[in-house]
Scaffold this motif. Sequence first.
Motif, PDB file in Angstrom:
ATOM      1  N   ASP A  51      17.697  45.921  58.006  1.00 33.18           N
ATOM      2  CA  ASP A  51      16.413  46.221  57.389  1.00 33.18           C
ATOM      3  C   ASP A  51      15.428  45.076  57.599  1.00 33.18           C
ATOM      4  O   ASP A  51      14.227  45.248  57.440  1.00 33.18           O
ATOM      5  N   LEU A  52      15.917  43.921  58.013  1.00 32.13           N
ATOM      6  CA  LEU A  52      15.045  42.785  58.268  1.00 32.13           C
ATOM      7  C   LEU A  52      14.622  42.698  59.728  1.00 32.13           C
ATOM      8  O   LEU A  52      13.899  41.796  60.105  1.00 32.13           O
ATOM      9  N   LYS A  53      15.086  43.640  60.561  1.00 30.41           N
ATOM     10  CA  LYS A  53      14.799  43.587  61.988  1.00 30.41           C
ATOM     11  C   LYS A  53      13.309  43.620  62.259  1.00 30.41           C
ATOM     12  O   LYS A  53      12.814  42.842  63.068  1.00 30.41           O
ATOM     13  N   TYR A  58       8.456  40.598  63.936  1.00 31.05           N
ATOM     14  CA  TYR A  58       7.118  40.105  63.609  1.00 31.05           C
ATOM     15  C   TYR A  58       7.093  38.582  63.571  1.00 31.05           C
ATOM     16  O   TYR A  58       6.184  37.959  64.099  1.00 31.05           O
ATOM     17  N   GLU A  59       8.116  38.001  62.945  1.00 28.38           N
ATOM     18  CA  GLU A  59       8.172  36.549  62.814  1.00 28.38           C
ATOM     19  C   GLU A  59       8.276  35.871  64.185  1.00 28.38           C
ATOM     20  O   GLU A  59       7.597  34.875  64.452  1.00 28.38           O
ATOM     21  N   GLN A  60       9.114  36.430  65.063  1.00 26.64           N
ATOM     22  CA  GLN A  60       9.240  35.867  66.405  1.00 26.64           C
ATOM     23  C   GLN A  60       7.935  35.986  67.176  1.00 26.64           C
ATOM     24  O   GLN A  60       7.521  35.059  67.866  1.00 26.64           O
ATOM     25  N   HIS A  61       7.268  37.125  67.061  1.00 25.55           N
ATOM     26  CA  HIS A  61       5.978  37.302  67.730  1.00 25.55           C
ATOM     27  C   HIS A  61       4.954  36.309  67.199  1.00 25.55           C
ATOM     28  O   HIS A  61       4.213  35.690  67.975  1.00 25.55           O
ATOM     29  N   ARG A  62       4.920  36.141  65.881  1.00 27.00           N
ATOM     30  CA  ARG A  62       3.978  35.203  65.261  1.00 27.00           C
ATOM     31  C   ARG A  62       4.251  33.771  65.729  1.00 27.00           C
ATOM     32  O   ARG A  62       3.322  33.034  66.056  1.00 27.00           O
ATOM     33  N   ASP A  63       5.529  33.400  65.799  1.00 25.22           N
ATOM     34  CA  ASP A  63       5.870  32.052  66.257  1.00 25.22           C
ATOM     35  C   ASP A  63       5.486  31.835  67.716  1.00 25.22           C
ATOM     36  O   ASP A  63       4.968  30.776  68.085  1.00 25.22           O
ATOM     37  N   ARG A  64       5.745  32.827  68.567  1.00 25.90           N
ATOM     38  CA  ARG A  64       5.347  32.718  69.973  1.00 25.90           C
ATOM     39  C   ARG A  64       3.837  32.590  70.105  1.00 25.90           C
ATOM     40  O   ARG A  64       3.327  31.784  70.881  1.00 25.90           O
TER      41      ARG A  64
END
Length: 92
Positions: A51-53, A58-64
């Motif tokens: 459920d956190l996928k 989103y978090e990985q995209h934001r960090d990139r």
Amino acid sequence: MFVLLFLLIVVLFGLGFLHPLWWVAAAVLIFGATRYGRDRGGGWIRGDGSDLKGYRDYEQHRDRQDRWDRRYSRQNRARWRREDRRDHERRG
């Protein structure tokens, strides 16, 4: 859909006071809803953390995006200052 499922569980639990077999049916329904759930096999409570996928993506995209912005804003900062200085010298 969730409201109907919740009402069904409440009704089965209420009927359990008449016959305990209804409590078993309600428990099976609750287990099935939490284990297998809705929306592509995911339930309300998932042991695999799937459920956190969406949030992880989103978090990985934001960090990139943050790394990209930091990298290129640093590289271009000197160029922007040079261009500003040239524009200022042309005007003055």
